[in-house]
Scaffold this motif. Structure first.
Motif, PDB file in Angstrom:
ATOM      1  N   UNK A  72       0.838  -1.201   0.000  1.00  0.00           N
ATOM      2  CA  UNK A  72       0.000   0.000   0.000  1.00  0.00           C
ATOM      3  C   UNK A  72       0.872   1.249   0.000  1.00  0.00           C
ATOM      4  N   UNK A  73       1.920   1.247   0.829  1.00  0.00           N
ATOM      5  CA  UNK A  73       2.802   2.416   0.928  1.00  0.00           C
ATOM      6  C   UNK A  73       3.495   2.692  -0.402  1.00  0.00           C
ATOM      7  N   UNK A  74       3.935   1.640  -1.081  1.00  0.00           N
ATOM      8  CA  UNK A  74       4.589   1.822  -2.370  1.00  0.00           C
ATOM      9  C   UNK A  74       3.619   2.395  -3.397  1.00  0.00           C
ATOM     10  N   UNK A  75       2.373   1.875  -3.417  1.00  0.00           N
ATOM     11  CA  UNK A  75       1.376   2.394  -4.342  1.00  0.00           C
ATOM     12  C   UNK A  75       1.019   3.841  -4.019  1.00  0.00           C
ATOM     13  N   UNK A  76       0.912   4.167  -2.739  1.00  0.00           N
ATOM     14  CA  UNK A  76       0.628   5.535  -2.292  1.00  0.00           C
ATOM     15  C   UNK A  76       1.712   6.497  -2.778  1.00  0.00           C
ATOM     16  N   UNK A  77       2.962   6.063  -2.652  1.00  0.00           N
ATOM     17  CA  UNK A  77       4.065   6.903  -3.128  1.00  0.00           C
ATOM     18  C   UNK A  77       3.988   7.110  -4.629  1.00  0.00           C
ATOM     19  N   UNK A  78       3.625   6.054  -5.371  1.00  0.00           N
ATOM     20  CA  UNK A  78       3.493   6.166  -6.827  1.00  0.00           C
ATOM     21  C   UNK A  78       2.387   7.140  -7.200  1.00  0.00           C
TER      22      UNK A  78
END
Length: 461
Positions: free
Chosen positions: A220-226
């Motif tokens: 989720x954190x990686x997608x949020x950053x993207x």
């Protein structure tokens, strides 16, 4: 004179930053929800989802687009990948509109900055616009226009060695590559998408199990950053520009551009001019919402404002991308279809809302210059919660909690394992996510070799 100019700049910044403060929690919460949806809602392969140019394919394209939010340029790039896979023209156009106009974070921003009437017009009008666009395309699409362009585009990409990112369909880069166990080399558009692929191959169990693990929250954190990386420039530019437009554009400019009064012709002119200003504004995606507030404050009609909000996919920079991808004929065709449908839908929404008696009354509220933005109210507390959530996701990503891969690349910080490129210095072995990072390490090892490679504790997978 100088003091007046400085005062105007400060007031413009106060309004722009105030708008951003008002909408910050909505943007963060919306992007978090979007990240959850994109990580945990399973989807069919993109081309299959978009199907043929029938009603079922159109509905799936709209739903898929609404769950695949992104900036205008990201939507266009993904649309290109869908088009190359064989998606019908109607469906890839519907996907692009839905992914920039029917998304959670945009809806929350519209609700906060413009009101529930504009949100309803955005959602209802978005569905109407897609339906109208589909009818126009089916009636006017030149025979073989898109088929010929599809063949040319595919041939050109093959000749240029272009490969598609397997996670998002955008163009892959040699900078972000991964070799599978079967020996296939995959190319990704960004570090985030490469890491998303690693997460997808490493994850196990359902979404409930994933949310109870650090690995699930890392995804989720990686997608949020993207998501943030795609929209932050549009958001910041839109808010700041809106403040300067409100302060420095005199009322006579709006009166000259937008005909005042009542009647169908006035509504139609305002809708057409709203789309025209959007084309020339260079502000896309969510950045055009605060700009729309400036238009509404200038006395523009409901039709003009909502048509402006629709039109983020035909700004001049985006049109130039269409030209590069598809050529002049297709670019002009997309411009014509979107311009007509966006202006017509804005016109239709004002007629409908006027008949229902729910067109908002501008005179009933405070102007942007009269508002006090920074108070100890619900916005303050919601922003505290939202900033805390954003900080938590950033912490999870930066620390790599639950990230796939046992080692951390000393160059870029990504997680990797011992199957990736490696280098040895002073008896220590360092592992890298790609050859590019290994080459950077070898060129300047003293900068990166600061200690032992970091190994994940409590590795989830």
């Amino acid at each position: 004179m100088q003091a007046t100019a400085i005062g105007g700049v400060l007031e413009a910044l106060r309004i722009g930053v105030g708008f951003l403060w008002t909408a910050a929690w909505a943007i963060i919460m919306g992007l978090t929800i979007t990240s959850l949806v994109q990580v945990y809602v399973s989807k069919e392969r993109m081309a299959g989802v978009l199907g043929d140019g029938d009603l079922s394919g159109l509905a799936r394209a709209t739903a898929f687009g609404a769950a695949s939010s992104g900036c205008s340029f990201g939507a266009v790039a993904i649309g290109k990948g869908l088009f190359k896979k064989g998606a019908h023209a109607v469906n890839f156009l519907a996907f692009m509109f839905a992914s920039t106009n029917l998304i959670v974070e945009l809806g929350l921003m519209i609700l906060l900055l413009l009101g529930w009437e504009f949100l309803l017009a955005e959602l209802l009008g978005g569905v109407v616009l897609i339906a109208v666009m589909a009818v126009i395309v089916h009636l006017t699409l030149p025979e073989n226009l898109f088929d010929d362009v599809r063949e040319t585009l595919a041939e050109r990409d093959r000749d240029a060695g272009v490969t598609e990112d397997p996670t998002c369909g955008m163009e892959g880069s040699d900078e972000y590559t991964l070799t599978t166990d079967g020996g296939e080399t995959l190319r990704f558009c960004s570090e985030g998408c490469l890491e998303t692929y690693r997460q997808q191959t490493a994850s196990s169990g359902g979404w409930r199990e994933e949310l109870l693990s650090w690995g699930g929250w890392y995804r989720i954190a990686n997608q949020y950053r993207k998501e943030w990386s795609m929209i932050w420039t549009d958001v910041v530019a839109g808010f700041l520009i809106s403040g300067f437009v409100i302060v420095f554009v005199p009322q006579w400019v709006w009166n000259a551009l937008f005909v005042q009064g009542d009647g169908l012709l006035v509504t139609a002119e305002n809708a057409i001019m709203g789309v025209t200003i959007a084309v020339l504004s260079f502000v896309g995606s969510m950045g055009n919402v605060p700009f729309a507030v400036a238009l509404w404050g200038g006395g523009i009609s409901f039709a003009g404002v909502i048509a402006f909000v629709y039109a983020d996919l035909i700004t001049i920079p985006v049109l130039n991308v269409y030209r590069k991808y598809y050529g002049w004929k297709v670019m002009l065709y997309i411009l014509g279809v979107f311009f007509v449908t966006m202006a017509f839908t804005g016109f239709l929404m004002e007629l409908l809302f006027d008949a229902l008696g729910i067109v908002p009354d501008l005179a009933g509220g405070e102007t942007a210059t009269e508002q006090t933005y920074f108070e100890l109210n619900y916005t303050f507390y919601l922003n505290l919660v939202a900033f805390g959530l954003s900080g938590f996701l950033l912490f999870v990503y930066r620390r790599g909690l639950g990230a796939p891969g046992q080692y951390r690349d000393p160059v870029c910080g990504m997680r990797t394992d011992d199957s990736e490129p490696a280098a040895t210095r002073d008896g220590e072995t360092y592992y890298f996510c790609s050859r590019t990072c290994r080459e950077a390490f070898e060129e300047n090892p003293d900068e990166y070799a600061t200690g032992r490679p970091m190994v994940t504790e409590g590795h989830d997978h």
